[in-house]
Design a protein around this motif. Sequence first.
Motif, PDB file in Angstrom:
ATOM      1  N   TRP A   1       6.952   4.092  15.127  1.00  0.00           N
ATOM      2  CA  TRP A   1       8.073   4.735  15.817  1.00  0.00           C
ATOM      3  C   TRP A   1       8.370   4.066  17.151  1.00  0.00           C
ATOM      4  O   TRP A   1       9.531   4.019  17.582  1.00  0.00           O
ATOM      5  CB  TRP A   1       7.834   6.239  15.958  1.00  0.00           C
ATOM      6  CG  TRP A   1       7.887   6.872  14.588  1.00  0.00           C
ATOM      7  CD1 TRP A   1       6.843   7.385  13.878  1.00  0.00           C
ATOM      8  CD2 TRP A   1       9.031   6.978  13.741  1.00  0.00           C
ATOM      9  NE1 TRP A   1       7.271   7.813  12.637  1.00  0.00           N
ATOM     10  CE2 TRP A   1       8.615   7.583  12.528  1.00  0.00           C
ATOM     11  CE3 TRP A   1      10.376   6.627  13.871  1.00  0.00           C
ATOM     12  CZ2 TRP A   1       9.491   7.844  11.482  1.00  0.00           C
ATOM     13  CZ3 TRP A   1      11.247   6.886  12.820  1.00  0.00           C
ATOM     14  CH2 TRP A   1      10.796   7.495  11.646  1.00  0.00           C
ATOM     15  N   LEU A   2       7.356   3.506  17.809  1.00  0.00           N
ATOM     16  CA  LEU A   2       7.617   2.718  19.013  1.00  0.00           C
ATOM     17  C   LEU A   2       8.356   1.427  18.649  1.00  0.00           C
ATOM     18  O   LEU A   2       9.239   0.974  19.391  1.00  0.00           O
ATOM     19  CB  LEU A   2       6.318   2.408  19.752  1.00  0.00           C
ATOM     20  CG  LEU A   2       5.679   3.594  20.488  1.00  0.00           C
ATOM     21  CD1 LEU A   2       4.327   3.196  21.067  1.00  0.00           C
ATOM     22  CD2 LEU A   2       6.596   4.103  21.592  1.00  0.00           C
ATOM     23  N   ALA A   3       7.999   0.845  17.512  1.00  0.00           N
ATOM     24  CA  ALA A   3       8.698  -0.353  17.034  1.00  0.00           C
ATOM     25  C   ALA A   3      10.167  -0.047  16.763  1.00  0.00           C
ATOM     26  O   ALA A   3      11.060  -0.804  17.163  1.00  0.00           O
ATOM     27  CB  ALA A   3       8.021  -0.899  15.778  1.00  0.00           C
TER      28      ALA A   3
ATOM     29  N   ILE B   1       7.797 -11.160  11.607  1.00  0.00           N
ATOM     30  CA  ILE B   1       6.406 -11.593  11.798  1.00  0.00           C
ATOM     31  C   ILE B   1       5.476 -10.385  11.901  1.00  0.00           C
ATOM     32  O   ILE B   1       4.389 -10.367  11.304  1.00  0.00           O
ATOM     33  CB  ILE B   1       6.276 -12.512  13.032  1.00  0.00           C
ATOM     34  CG1 ILE B   1       6.942 -13.857  12.732  1.00  0.00           C
ATOM     35  CG2 ILE B   1       4.807 -12.703  13.422  1.00  0.00           C
ATOM     36  CD1 ILE B   1       7.014 -14.789  13.923  1.00  0.00           C
ATOM     37  N   GLY B   2       5.885  -9.363  12.638  1.00  0.00           N
ATOM     38  CA  GLY B   2       5.071  -8.148  12.747  1.00  0.00           C
ATOM     39  C   GLY B   2       4.809  -7.521  11.393  1.00  0.00           C
ATOM     40  O   GLY B   2       3.678  -7.135  11.074  1.00  0.00           O
ATOM     41  N   LEU B   3       5.855  -7.448  10.561  1.00  0.00           N
ATOM     42  CA  LEU B   3       5.681  -6.889   9.215  1.00  0.00           C
ATOM     43  C   LEU B   3       4.802  -7.788   8.351  1.00  0.00           C
ATOM     44  O   LEU B   3       3.964  -7.292   7.587  1.00  0.00           O
ATOM     45  CB  LEU B   3       7.055  -6.693   8.553  1.00  0.00           C
ATOM     46  CG  LEU B   3       7.899  -5.537   9.095  1.00  0.00           C
ATOM     47  CD1 LEU B   3       9.336  -5.640   8.599  1.00  0.00           C
ATOM     48  CD2 LEU B   3       7.290  -4.186   8.717  1.00  0.00           C
ATOM     49  N   ALA B   4       4.969  -9.100   8.470  1.00  0.00           N
ATOM     50  CA  ALA B   4       4.172 -10.038   7.666  1.00  0.00           C
ATOM     51  C   ALA B   4       2.695  -9.974   8.029  1.00  0.00           C
ATOM     52  O   ALA B   4       1.827 -10.072   7.153  1.00  0.00           O
ATOM     53  CB  ALA B   4       4.701 -11.460   7.852  1.00  0.00           C
ATOM     54  N   ILE B   5       2.397  -9.780   9.312  1.00  0.00           N
ATOM     55  CA  ILE B   5       0.991  -9.658   9.734  1.00  0.00           C
ATOM     56  C   ILE B   5       0.416  -8.337   9.259  1.00  0.00           C
ATOM     57  O   ILE B   5      -0.701  -8.272   8.744  1.00  0.00           O
ATOM     58  CB  ILE B   5       0.875  -9.798  11.269  1.00  0.00           C
ATOM     59  CG1 ILE B   5       1.190 -11.238  11.690  1.00  0.00           C
ATOM     60  CG2 ILE B   5      -0.514  -9.385  11.752  1.00  0.00           C
ATOM     61  CD1 ILE B   5       1.342 -11.432  13.193  1.00  0.00           C
TER      62      ILE B   5
ATOM     63  N   MET C   1      10.316  -0.747   8.171  1.00  0.00           N
ATOM     64  CA  MET C   1       9.217  -0.293   9.032  1.00  0.00           C
ATOM     65  C   MET C   1       8.755   1.118   8.658  1.00  0.00           C
ATOM     66  O   MET C   1       7.559   1.381   8.573  1.00  0.00           O
ATOM     67  CB  MET C   1       9.656  -0.331  10.504  1.00  0.00           C
ATOM     68  CG  MET C   1       9.849  -1.731  11.049  1.00  0.00           C
ATOM     69  SD  MET C   1      10.182  -1.759  12.833  1.00  0.00           S
ATOM     70  CE  MET C   1      11.928  -1.414  12.895  1.00  0.00           C
ATOM     71  N   VAL C   2       9.719   2.001   8.427  1.00  0.00           N
ATOM     72  CA  VAL C   2       9.393   3.420   8.200  1.00  0.00           C
ATOM     73  C   VAL C   2       8.855   3.652   6.797  1.00  0.00           C
ATOM     74  O   VAL C   2       7.908   4.422   6.603  1.00  0.00           O
ATOM     75  CB  VAL C   2      10.636   4.299   8.479  1.00  0.00           C
ATOM     76  CG1 VAL C   2      10.399   5.741   8.069  1.00  0.00           C
ATOM     77  CG2 VAL C   2      11.027   4.217   9.952  1.00  0.00           C
ATOM     78  N   TRP C   3       9.451   3.004   5.820  1.00  0.00           N
ATOM     79  CA  TRP C   3       9.023   3.188   4.429  1.00  0.00           C
ATOM     80  C   TRP C   3       8.297   1.939   3.954  1.00  0.00           C
ATOM     81  O   TRP C   3       8.670   1.313   2.942  1.00  0.00           O
ATOM     82  CB  TRP C   3      10.219   3.524   3.539  1.00  0.00           C
ATOM     83  CG  TRP C   3      10.810   4.858   3.892  1.00  0.00           C
ATOM     84  CD1 TRP C   3      10.224   6.079   3.740  1.00  0.00           C
ATOM     85  CD2 TRP C   3      12.088   5.093   4.474  1.00  0.00           C
ATOM     86  NE1 TRP C   3      11.056   7.064   4.198  1.00  0.00           N
ATOM     87  CE2 TRP C   3      12.210   6.492   4.660  1.00  0.00           C
ATOM     88  CE3 TRP C   3      13.144   4.273   4.871  1.00  0.00           C
ATOM     89  CZ2 TRP C   3      13.356   7.076   5.212  1.00  0.00           C
ATOM     90  CZ3 TRP C   3      14.273   4.856   5.421  1.00  0.00           C
ATOM     91  CH2 TRP C   3      14.372   6.221   5.583  1.00  0.00           C
ATOM     92  N   SER C   4       7.247   1.588   4.646  1.00  0.00           N
ATOM     93  CA  SER C   4       6.517   0.344   4.361  1.00  0.00           C
ATOM     94  C   SER C   4       5.903   0.334   2.958  1.00  0.00           C
ATOM     95  O   SER C   4       5.619  -0.729   2.415  1.00  0.00           O
ATOM     96  CB  SER C   4       5.441   0.100   5.417  1.00  0.00           C
ATOM     97  OG  SER C   4       4.551   1.196   5.495  1.00  0.00           O
TER      98      SER C   4
ATOM     99  N   LEU D   1      10.379  -4.094  -1.877  1.00  0.00           N
ATOM    100  CA  LEU D   1      11.643  -3.731  -2.522  1.00  0.00           C
ATOM    101  C   LEU D   1      12.788  -3.723  -1.509  1.00  0.00           C
ATOM    102  O   LEU D   1      13.858  -4.303  -1.748  1.00  0.00           O
ATOM    103  CB  LEU D   1      11.518  -2.362  -3.196  1.00  0.00           C
ATOM    104  CG  LEU D   1      12.801  -1.794  -3.800  1.00  0.00           C
ATOM    105  CD1 LEU D   1      13.316  -2.692  -4.916  1.00  0.00           C
ATOM    106  CD2 LEU D   1      12.571  -0.378  -4.303  1.00  0.00           C
ATOM    107  N   ILE D   2      12.585  -3.068  -0.368  1.00  0.00           N
ATOM    108  CA  ILE D   2      13.639  -2.999   0.657  1.00  0.00           C
ATOM    109  C   ILE D   2      13.952  -4.397   1.176  1.00  0.00           C
ATOM    110  O   ILE D   2      15.119  -4.744   1.398  1.00  0.00           O
ATOM    111  CB  ILE D   2      13.219  -2.051   1.807  1.00  0.00           C
ATOM    112  CG1 ILE D   2      13.053  -0.620   1.286  1.00  0.00           C
ATOM    113  CG2 ILE D   2      14.250  -2.082   2.936  1.00  0.00           C
ATOM    114  CD1 ILE D   2      12.352   0.324   2.255  1.00  0.00           C
ATOM    115  N   THR D   3      12.918  -5.202   1.346  1.00  0.00           N
ATOM    116  CA  THR D   3      13.123  -6.575   1.824  1.00  0.00           C
ATOM    117  C   THR D   3      13.953  -7.375   0.835  1.00  0.00           C
ATOM    118  O   THR D   3      14.855  -8.130   1.234  1.00  0.00           O
ATOM    119  CB  THR D   3      11.764  -7.262   2.079  1.00  0.00           C
ATOM    120  OG1 THR D   3      11.020  -6.486   3.020  1.00  0.00           O
ATOM    121  CG2 THR D   3      11.955  -8.665   2.630  1.00  0.00           C
TER     122      THR D   3
END
Length: 195
Positions: free
Chosen positions: A52-54, A98-102, A160-163, A168-170
């Motif tokens: 949520w901060l992201a 990058i944040g999501l990939a890590i 981010m929210v529905w990781s 699929l979203i990507t």
Amino acid sequence: MLDTHARKHIEPLFVGSAQLLLKWGLSANQVTWLAFVIGITTGAWLVIDQVWLAVAALWLSGFLDAVDGSMARQTKTSAWGTVLDITFDRLVEISVIIGLAIRFPVAQLPLLLLSVSIIVSMTIFLTVGALSEKQGVKSFYYQAGLAERTEGFLFFTAMMVWSKYLALITMLFFIVEIFTATQRLLEARRLLKPK
């Protein structure tokens, strides 16, 4: 699409905020830097699982990014400000990816494909902007498309929210970006093809 067709409905918020920040003595370029510093933290928030901060950092950055343009139009636009704005926008997007990939290594291939589609779409967008004789409200020709900055933010927020559904979203985002790149390429052919 939303930036082109819906912005007029929230433009008074951007104009009012721009006037306030100008009254406080801030310049458009200073707000561009502020938007960048806030936005670039998005990836770090994701890495430490502060979703949520992201999301808040991403949208506050985007809001300030819209306000800085309004500030520039109320004072004086500059080519340097345009370069900063476009560059920082891409760096914020890179931070999210990058944040999501890590955080979610299993989704790295879809995120890589998304990155490629954004690069292709932005390459067409910037090239047409540089070569087109048309001028818009901004300091270059703004090529509309299905996926503009707001749609990107909506997709990034969903990612981010529905990781759980990140891959699929990507991939949906990837398809929308490819469609947008195609739209822009076809428009470029119409605008720039020798008569």
